[in-house]
Scaffold this active site. Structure first.
Site, PDB file in Angstrom:
ATOM      1  N   ASN A  35       0.833  -1.214   0.000  1.00  0.00           N
ATOM      2  CA  ASN A  35       0.000   0.000   0.000  1.00  0.00           C
ATOM      3  C   ASN A  35       0.866   1.262   0.000  1.00  0.00           C
ATOM      4  OD1 ASN A  35      -2.628   1.141   0.024  1.00  0.00           O
ATOM      5  ND2 ASN A  35      -2.387   1.659   2.197  1.00  0.00           N
ATOM      6  N   ASP A  58       8.058  -8.933   3.036  1.00  0.00           N
ATOM      7  CA  ASP A  58       6.730  -9.172   3.598  1.00  0.00           C
ATOM      8  C   ASP A  58       6.904  -9.764   4.993  1.00  0.00           C
ATOM      9  OD1 ASP A  58       4.191 -10.355   4.233  1.00  0.00           O
ATOM     10  OD2 ASP A  58       3.708 -10.286   2.093  1.00  0.00           O
ATOM     11  N   PHE A  80       4.288  -0.436  12.244  1.00  0.00           N
ATOM     12  CA  PHE A  80       3.162   0.174  11.525  1.00  0.00           C
ATOM     13  C   PHE A  80       2.569  -0.784  10.495  1.00  0.00           C
ATOM     14  CE2 PHE A  80       5.985   3.864  12.380  1.00  0.00           C
ATOM     15  CZ  PHE A  80       5.097   4.710  13.017  1.00  0.00           C
ATOM     16  N   SER A 124      -5.408   1.588  17.527  1.00  0.00           N
ATOM     17  CA  SER A 124      -6.382   2.512  16.954  1.00  0.00           C
ATOM     18  C   SER A 124      -7.513   2.771  17.932  1.00  0.00           C
ATOM     19  CB  SER A 124      -6.954   1.876  15.680  1.00  0.00           C
ATOM     20  OG  SER A 124      -8.101   2.568  15.250  1.00  0.00           O
ATOM     21  N   TYR A 148     -10.925  -5.650  11.190  1.00  0.00           N
ATOM     22  CA  TYR A 148      -9.768  -4.766  11.364  1.00  0.00           C
ATOM     23  C   TYR A 148      -9.598  -4.412  12.844  1.00  0.00           C
ATOM     24  CZ  TYR A 148      -7.082  -0.448  11.543  1.00  0.00           C
ATOM     25  OH  TYR A 148      -6.163   0.517  11.891  1.00  0.00           O
ATOM     26  N   LYS A 152      -6.528  -5.306  15.846  1.00  0.00           N
ATOM     27  CA  LYS A 152      -5.817  -4.367  16.734  1.00  0.00           C
ATOM     28  C   LYS A 152      -5.924  -4.849  18.179  1.00  0.00           C
ATOM     29  CE  LYS A 152      -4.298  -1.613  13.609  1.00  0.00           C
ATOM     30  NZ  LYS A 152      -2.875  -1.678  13.281  1.00  0.00           N
ATOM     31  N   ASN A 198     -11.148   7.759   3.621  1.00  0.00           N
ATOM     32  CA  ASN A 198     -11.151   8.699   4.744  1.00  0.00           C
ATOM     33  C   ASN A 198     -11.419  10.125   4.284  1.00  0.00           C
ATOM     34  OD1 ASN A 198      -8.717   6.511   5.693  1.00  0.00           O
ATOM     35  ND2 ASN A 198     -10.462   6.839   7.021  1.00  0.00           N
TER      36      ASN A 198
HETATM   37  P1  NAD Z   1      -0.279   2.670   5.286  1.00  0.00           P
HETATM   38  O1  NAD Z   1      -1.049   1.647   4.543  1.00  0.00           O
HETATM   39  O2  NAD Z   1       0.098   3.921   4.613  1.00  0.00           O
HETATM   40  O3  NAD Z   1       1.054   2.004   5.899  1.00  0.00           O
HETATM   41  C1  NAD Z   1       1.140   0.642   6.227  1.00  0.00           C
HETATM   42  C2  NAD Z   1       2.342   0.079   5.504  1.00  0.00           C
HETATM   43  O4  NAD Z   1       2.462  -1.306   5.816  1.00  0.00           O
HETATM   44  C3  NAD Z   1       2.249   0.199   3.983  1.00  0.00           C
HETATM   45  O5  NAD Z   1       3.397   0.855   3.490  1.00  0.00           O
HETATM   46  C4  NAD Z   1       2.171  -1.242   3.513  1.00  0.00           C
HETATM   47  O6  NAD Z   1       2.801  -1.422   2.262  1.00  0.00           O
HETATM   48  C5  NAD Z   1       2.868  -1.972   4.644  1.00  0.00           C
HETATM   49  N1  NAD Z   1       2.476  -3.382   4.778  1.00  0.00           N
HETATM   50  C6  NAD Z   1       1.232  -3.906   4.800  1.00  0.00           C
HETATM   51  N2  NAD Z   1       1.272  -5.242   4.927  1.00  0.00           N
HETATM   52  C7  NAD Z   1       2.584  -5.586   5.016  1.00  0.00           C
HETATM   53  C8  NAD Z   1       3.273  -6.815   5.158  1.00  0.00           C
HETATM   54  N3  NAD Z   1       2.620  -7.983   5.224  1.00  0.00           N
HETATM   55  N4  NAD Z   1       4.612  -6.798   5.214  1.00  0.00           N
HETATM   56  C9  NAD Z   1       5.301  -5.632   5.133  1.00  0.00           C
HETATM   57  N5  NAD Z   1       4.697  -4.429   4.983  1.00  0.00           N
HETATM   58  C10 NAD Z   1       3.355  -4.410   4.936  1.00  0.00           C
HETATM   59  O7  NAD Z   1      -1.111   2.990   6.628  1.00  0.00           O
HETATM   60  P2  NAD Z   1      -0.896   4.105   7.741  1.00  0.00           P
HETATM   61  O8  NAD Z   1      -2.065   5.027   7.695  1.00  0.00           O
HETATM   62  O9  NAD Z   1       0.469   4.653   7.679  1.00  0.00           O
HETATM   63  O10 NAD Z   1      -1.091   3.210   9.042  1.00  0.00           O
HETATM   64  C11 NAD Z   1       0.018   2.666   9.730  1.00  0.00           C
HETATM   65  C12 NAD Z   1      -0.512   1.841  10.892  1.00  0.00           C
HETATM   66  O11 NAD Z   1      -1.317   2.661  11.735  1.00  0.00           O
HETATM   67  C13 NAD Z   1      -1.397   0.673  10.477  1.00  0.00           C
HETATM   68  O12 NAD Z   1      -1.105  -0.432  11.321  1.00  0.00           O
HETATM   69  C14 NAD Z   1      -2.799   1.174  10.740  1.00  0.00           C
HETATM   70  O13 NAD Z   1      -3.695   0.127  11.033  1.00  0.00           O
HETATM   71  C15 NAD Z   1      -2.570   2.062  11.949  1.00  0.00           C
HETATM   72  N6  NAD Z   1      -3.592   3.107  12.097  1.00  0.00           N
HETATM   73  C16 NAD Z   1      -3.829   3.960  11.061  1.00  0.00           C
HETATM   74  C17 NAD Z   1      -4.810   4.928  11.189  1.00  0.00           C
HETATM   75  C18 NAD Z   1      -5.140   5.844  10.045  1.00  0.00           C
HETATM   76  O14 NAD Z   1      -6.216   6.426  10.049  1.00  0.00           O
HETATM   77  N7  NAD Z   1      -4.238   6.064   9.088  1.00  0.00           N
HETATM   78  C19 NAD Z   1      -5.536   5.037  12.376  1.00  0.00           C
HETATM   79  C20 NAD Z   1      -5.246   4.160  13.423  1.00  0.00           C
HETATM   80  C21 NAD Z   1      -4.270   3.187  13.272  1.00  0.00           C
HETATM   81  C1  WQD Z   2     -14.366  10.816   9.427  1.00  0.00           C
HETATM   82  C2  WQD Z   2     -15.733  11.466   9.349  1.00  0.00           C
HETATM   83  C3  WQD Z   2     -17.390  10.104   8.270  1.00  0.00           C
HETATM   84  C4  WQD Z   2     -15.503  10.178   4.314  1.00  0.00           C
HETATM   85  C5  WQD Z   2     -11.540   5.480  10.169  1.00  0.00           C
HETATM   86  C6  WQD Z   2     -11.494   4.065  10.679  1.00  0.00           C
HETATM   87  C7  WQD Z   2     -10.722   4.007  11.961  1.00  0.00           C
HETATM   88  C8  WQD Z   2      -9.348   4.670  11.821  1.00  0.00           C
HETATM   89  C9  WQD Z   2      -9.405   6.000  11.155  1.00  0.00           C
HETATM   90  C10 WQD Z   2      -7.664   3.017  11.484  1.00  0.00           C
HETATM   91  C11 WQD Z   2     -16.894  10.513   9.658  1.00  0.00           C
HETATM   92  C12 WQD Z   2     -17.128  11.356   7.467  1.00  0.00           C
HETATM   93  C13 WQD Z   2     -15.799  10.367   5.646  1.00  0.00           C
HETATM   94  C14 WQD Z   2     -16.348  10.766   3.323  1.00  0.00           C
HETATM   95  C15 WQD Z   2     -17.686  11.710   5.084  1.00  0.00           C
HETATM   96  N1  WQD Z   2      -8.460   3.888  11.019  1.00  0.00           N
HETATM   97  N2  WQD Z   2     -16.866  11.130   6.032  1.00  0.00           N
HETATM   98  N3  WQD Z   2     -17.424  11.512   3.762  1.00  0.00           N
HETATM   99  O1  WQD Z   2     -14.464   6.715  10.208  1.00  0.00           O
HETATM  100  O2  WQD Z   2     -13.472   8.183  12.023  1.00  0.00           O
HETATM  101  O3  WQD Z   2     -12.157   6.320  11.145  1.00  0.00           O
HETATM  102  O4  WQD Z   2     -10.197   5.931   9.962  1.00  0.00           O
HETATM  103  O5  WQD Z   2      -7.540   2.584  12.580  1.00  0.00           O
HETATM  104  O6  WQD Z   2     -10.621   2.665  12.312  1.00  0.00           O
HETATM  105  O7  WQD Z   2     -12.818   3.612  10.895  1.00  0.00           O
HETATM  106  O8  WQD Z   2     -12.522   8.292   9.703  1.00  0.00           O
HETATM  107  O9  WQD Z   2     -11.949   9.791   7.831  1.00  0.00           O
HETATM  108  O10 WQD Z   2     -13.346   7.723   7.373  1.00  0.00           O
HETATM  109  O11 WQD Z   2     -14.361   9.626   8.625  1.00  0.00           O
HETATM  110  O12 WQD Z   2     -18.676  12.390   5.434  1.00  0.00           O
HETATM  111  O13 WQD Z   2     -16.150  10.602   2.121  1.00  0.00           O
HETATM  112  O14 WQD Z   2     -15.951  11.911   8.007  1.00  0.00           O
HETATM  113  O15 WQD Z   2     -18.759   9.774   8.254  1.00  0.00           O
HETATM  114  O16 WQD Z   2     -17.877  11.251  10.337  1.00  0.00           O
HETATM  115  P1  WQD Z   2     -13.287   7.356  10.787  1.00  0.00           P
HETATM  116  P2  WQD Z   2     -13.001   8.835   8.290  1.00  0.00           P
END
Ligand code: NAD
Ligand code: WQD
Length: 338
Positions: A35, A58, A80, A124, A148, A152, A198
């Site tokens: 990704n 991987d 991450f 998360s 998902y 976590k 998002n």
């Molecule tokens: P991202 O997808 O940009 O980064 C994750 C990375 O992991 C990617 O570069 C992907 O290529 C790599 N990856 C996936 N599977 C792999 C594997 N099997 N081996 C090696 N690499 C692998 O996502 P992000 O937004 O940077 O999120 C990072 C972490 O934070 C994730 O664990 C995600 O669940 C967590 N998180 C993200 C958010 C968010 O909203 N972005 C919120 C809460 C938690």
């Molecule tokens: C934010 C707000 C939507 C898109 C998600 C995951 C959560 C975490 C973070 C990893 C909400 C609204 C969104 C759109 C909209 N990820 N929205 N139109 O849902 O809080 O969290 O990402 O751990 O697990 O569920 O974030 O950015 O998707 O939404 O109106 O096209 O924006 O309804 O109120 P969310 P989001």
């Protein structure tokens, strides 16, 4: 310190790698690029001038992973890597359990084999489920509502149990709220593949002309303007929390859970308005039905992290949108393909 960053080519990992390298740490990235793009790693090097190592591996390839850990000898790991799309996890739970839980198991196995037992894990706010008592404190009951979220919770449990079995494990589970924003240079940022799930990446693509309009998922929630309220946190404030967590683990060891949020909530329409100010462009939107699984409001009580880590998230929603816009407008199609 030598720090292994799994998922370091991704959105949050690349920003954290920049801060780690700037703080003088020796950064080793492991990512399979499922990704992300290797260009992100090149730009981390460009921004920091540091010789950041990159292994395209991987986590499920146990042999290759073990070889990287053995040859680089990290003192700590920031984990991450994983899959993060909630809807996709409902459609393909096996893949999510396999990659996220299997990846964490393979990683901790390789760590233990090479005497590295310090880990900061990307958890998360989703682990608080769909009926949160606000603001959310770490002691609140946990409940996953999709695969998902379960991954976590399961990984937090695995790390907890490792520490129980052997207290030389030092563990931090950071429960992120809603990370947004980008590095102020505009060189690295969030680059979702396909249609963004998002809010902020979607708005950014509307502003830059890649999408026609935003769909606002419901305006009949019990919130000040009827749209969903979330705790948006600048990705650099979030990245900084990882460094603070590592420092704290060095001092006190143990197993800790820290909320990483600002403690402030902003509605969808607040974000739209902030992005219009940041970009100077209108963000057309239409209100549509609620998105299944969404909750009205979610924000952190970050007191524990503020107190124990000496860390706070200072950057404002306007700063988050300004930095996102700098990234999106200078990289309208995201990173170039590898
Ligand atoms: P991202 O997808 O940009 O980064 C994750 C990375 O992991 C990617 O570069 C992907 O290529 C790599 N990856 C996936 N599977 C792999 C594997 N099997 N081996 C090696 N690499 C692998 O996502 P992000 O937004 O940077 O999120 C990072 C972490 O934070 C994730 O664990 C995600 O669940 C967590 N998180 C993200 C958010 C968010 O909203 N972005 C919120 C809460 C938690
Ligand atoms: C934010 C707000 C939507 C898109 C998600 C995951 C959560 C975490 C973070 C990893 C909400 C609204 C969104 C759109 C909209 N990820 N929205 N139109 O849902 O809080 O969290 O990402 O751990 O697990 O569920 O974030 O950015 O998707 O939404 O109106 O096209 O924006 O309804 O109120 P969310 P989001």
């Amino acid at each position: 310190m030598r720090i292994l960053v799994t998922g370091g080519a991704g959105y949050i990992g690349s920003h954290t790698a920049v801060l780690l390298a700037e703080a003088g740490h020796d950064v080793v990235i492991v990512d399979n690029l499922v990704n992300s793009r290797s260009e992100a790693v090149r730009r981390v090097r460009e921004l920091t001038g540091a010789d950041v190592a990159f292994h395209q591996v991987d986590l499920l390839d146990e042999e290759a992973l073990d070889e990287v850990v053995a040859s680089t000898g990290p003192e700590a790991v920031i984990h991450f890597a994983g899959l993060k799309a909630v809807g996709e996890s409902v459609a393909d739970p096996h893949r999510y359990y396999s990659v996220n839980v299997g990846g964490a198991l393979a990683l901790t196995k390789a760590m233990a084999a090479h005497d590295c037992r310090t880990i900061v894990f990307s958890s998360s706010a989703t682990v608080y489920g769909d009926h949160p008592t606000l603001p959310l404190r770490e002691g609140a009951p946990t409940a996953a509502t999709n695969p998902y979220g379960w991954t976590k919770l399961m990984i937090e449990q695995i790390l907890h149990d490792l520490h129980q079995a052997d207290d030389t494990w030092r563990v931090a589970s950071l429960r992120y709220f809603n990370p947004v924003g980008a590095h102020p240079s505009g060189r690295i940022g969030e680059d979702p593949q396909g249609i963004p799930n998002n809010l902020v990446p979607y708005i950014a693509q509307v502003a830059v002309g890649r999408r026609e309009k935003l769909q606002v998922f419901g305006d009949d929630y019990d919130t000040p303007d009827g749209t969903g309220v979330r705790d948006y946190i600048h990705v650099l404030d979030l990245a900084q929390a990882h460094i603070a967590a590592l420092d704290r683990l060095e001092e006190v060891g143990g197993h800790h859970v820290w909320n990483v949020g600002t403690g402030k909530g902003h509605s969808v329409l607040d974000v739209v308005a902030a992005f219009e100010r940041a970009s100077g462009r209108p963000i057309p939107y239409e209100v549509v039905a609620r998105r299944p699984g969404d909750i009205a409001t979610c924000y952190a009580d970050p007191t524990r992290a503020n107190t124990e880590l000496g860390w706070t998230a200072d950057r404002t929603l306007d700063a988050m949108c300004i930095d996102t816009w700098r990234w999106q407008s200078s990289n309208p199609e995201g990173y170039p393909p590898d």
